[in-house]
Design a protein around this motif. Structure first.
Motif, PDB file in Angstrom:
ATOM      1  N   GLY A  63      39.914  44.231  35.858  1.00  0.00           N
ATOM      2  CA  GLY A  63      40.472  45.533  36.190  1.00  0.00           C
ATOM      3  C   GLY A  63      39.825  46.733  35.519  1.00  0.00           C
ATOM      4  O   GLY A  63      40.339  47.840  35.640  1.00  0.00           O
ATOM      5  N   ARG A 102      39.610  50.355  36.979  1.00  0.00           N
ATOM      6  CA  ARG A 102      39.255  50.399  38.399  1.00  0.00           C
ATOM      7  C   ARG A 102      40.197  49.497  39.177  1.00  0.00           C
ATOM      8  O   ARG A 102      40.503  48.382  38.755  1.00  0.00           O
ATOM      9  CB  ARG A 102      37.814  49.915  38.641  1.00  0.00           C
ATOM     10  N   ARG A 103      40.617  49.960  40.332  1.00  0.00           N
ATOM     11  CA  ARG A 103      41.441  49.147  41.236  1.00  0.00           C
ATOM     12  C   ARG A 103      40.537  48.136  41.954  1.00  0.00           C
ATOM     13  O   ARG A 103      39.350  48.392  42.137  1.00  0.00           O
ATOM     14  CB  ARG A 103      42.121  50.029  42.271  1.00  0.00           C
ATOM     15  N   PRO A 104      41.113  47.033  42.402  1.00  0.00           N
ATOM     16  CA  PRO A 104      40.303  46.035  43.128  1.00  0.00           C
ATOM     17  C   PRO A 104      39.727  46.614  44.429  1.00  0.00           C
ATOM     18  O   PRO A 104      40.332  47.477  45.057  1.00  0.00           O
ATOM     19  CB  PRO A 104      41.308  44.920  43.443  1.00  0.00           C
ATOM     20  N   THR A 136      42.335  47.505  27.813  1.00  0.00           N
ATOM     21  CA  THR A 136      42.844  48.074  29.059  1.00  0.00           C
ATOM     22  C   THR A 136      44.001  49.022  28.777  1.00  0.00           C
ATOM     23  O   THR A 136      44.064  50.122  29.333  1.00  0.00           O
ATOM     24  CB  THR A 136      43.278  46.951  30.021  1.00  0.00           C
ATOM     25  N   GLU A 140      44.199  52.992  29.585  1.00  0.00           N
ATOM     26  CA  GLU A 140      45.254  53.585  30.405  1.00  0.00           C
ATOM     27  C   GLU A 140      45.814  54.856  29.795  1.00  0.00           C
ATOM     28  O   GLU A 140      46.190  55.771  30.509  1.00  0.00           O
ATOM     29  CB  GLU A 140      46.386  52.580  30.627  1.00  0.00           C
TER      30      GLU A 140
END
Length: 144
Positions: A63, A102-104, A136, A140
């Motif tokens: 992610g 990053r989003r999938p 992560t 965030e």
């Protein structure tokens, strides 16, 4: 003014860490004629000149972007099915970067140099020792 270039971003599916990606590349190298790591993709990048002008492939692991490899060249590969594919030939040196969430997504995407996370400085290269979940969480909230 220097050359403009563009990068690629790609999910490293099944990889749990930067070290895992390095190990996976090491097991694949003997299968190539020049010993260089490569990623084979169905689509040939239309922005080839910009990629080869200094671009890298940024790897998304669990992610987040965590590392990159410089793109050396693009080779044509014809599969057993007769379909032309692109082998993105990579520098074996893995460069750790700042963590960037990053989003999938599927396949690869272009990543402008201006949107690419910075490389970790030599003093921070051991930062990958942070557990991925912690790195992560810090990314965030904007700490990493």
């Amino acid at each position: 003014m220097g050359k403009s270039f563009v990068n690629l971003i790609k999910l490293s599916v099944g990889t749990e860490s930067v070290d895992g990606l390095i190990a996976w590349h090491a097991t694949r190298r003997p299968q190539t004629s020049d010993g260089l790591p490569r990623h084979i993709t169905r689509m040939w990048p239309k922005r080839e000149a910009e990629l080869l002008g200094g671009g890298s492939i940024y790897w998304v692991i669990r992610g987040a972007i965590r590392c990159r490899q410089r793109i050396l060249r693009l080779d044509e590969v014809i599969g057993e099915d007769g379909i032309r594919r692109c082998a993105i030939v990579l520098d074996p040196t893995m460069i750790r970067t700042q963590t960037a969430l990053r989003r999938p997504f599927q396949g690869w995407r272009y990543l402008p140099a201006s949107d690419s996370p910075a490389d970790l400085t030599a003093a921070r290269e051991s930062d990958d020792a942070l557990p991925d979940d912690l790195a992560t969480a810090l990314a965030e909230i904007g700490v990493l």
